[in-house]
Scaffold this active site. Sequence first.
Site, PDB file in Angstrom:
ATOM      1  N   GLY A  46      -0.756  10.774  -2.317  1.00 21.60           N
ATOM      2  CA  GLY A  46       0.307  10.819  -3.313  1.00 21.60           C
ATOM      3  C   GLY A  46       0.124   9.673  -4.273  1.00 21.60           C
ATOM      4  N   CYS A  96       0.557   1.888   1.277  1.00 24.56           N
ATOM      5  CA  CYS A  96       0.698   2.179  -0.152  1.00 24.56           C
ATOM      6  C   CYS A  96      -0.521   1.638  -0.890  1.00 24.56           C
ATOM      7  CB  CYS A  96       1.966   1.520  -0.685  1.00 24.56           C
ATOM      8  SG  CYS A  96       2.224   1.771  -2.443  1.00 24.56           S
ATOM      9  N   HIS A 138       8.520   8.623  -0.724  1.00 26.70           N
ATOM     10  CA  HIS A 138       7.798   7.396  -1.072  1.00 26.70           C
ATOM     11  C   HIS A 138       7.480   7.364  -2.573  1.00 26.70           C
ATOM     12  CE1 HIS A 138       4.596   4.246  -0.020  1.00 26.70           C
ATOM     13  NE2 HIS A 138       4.286   4.581  -1.257  1.00 26.70           N
TER      14      HIS A 138
HETATM   15 CO    CO Z   1       2.984   3.861  -2.762  1.00 33.38          CO
END
Ligand code: CO
Length: 169
Positions: A46, A96, A138
């Site tokens: 993502g 992340c 997220h």
């Molecule tokens: Co992120």
Amino acid sequence: MAVREIVVVPHPVLRAVAKPVKDFGLELQRLIDDMIETMRAAPGVGLAAPQVNVSKRVIVVEYEDPEAGIPHVLYAVVNPKIVRFSKETEWGVEGCLSVPGVIGEVERASEIVVRGYDRHGKPFNLRTDGWVARIFQHEIDHLNGVLFTDKAVNIQRVSPELAAEMDRV
Ligand code: CO
């Protein structure tokens, strides 16, 4: 298409509230194509536009887990909004691309309904659960200047090699 640079903390764009998209023209099409290519190159599952230093409300999500029966999905969503969160929640380990070398456990709604627009401006509605719902939550947090480390517990530093094996977003 081009791979863009992914910005990392403490870049201020990651803390800004991204602006809604009003123009679905060529610039947006380029941005989405580049975000998909950048996500794949990372690799990640993502990406939100602020992560490529564009403060606009655009996310891309690509995921599959054949062993868990989750087929391949690829979404590009413009101006996404979560209009329903399940009361039921689940914990999962997240990393992340903009917070390299760090993982942590985050509680997320188990199921959500996302409303937004596709890349051509057509209204988009999606009910999703499990890991895909987690990715959406997220990414949409990124559009509001929120990072997973704001919500995570048991935050740990991990080696770049281990981090690279995770599904980063
Ligand atoms: Co992120």
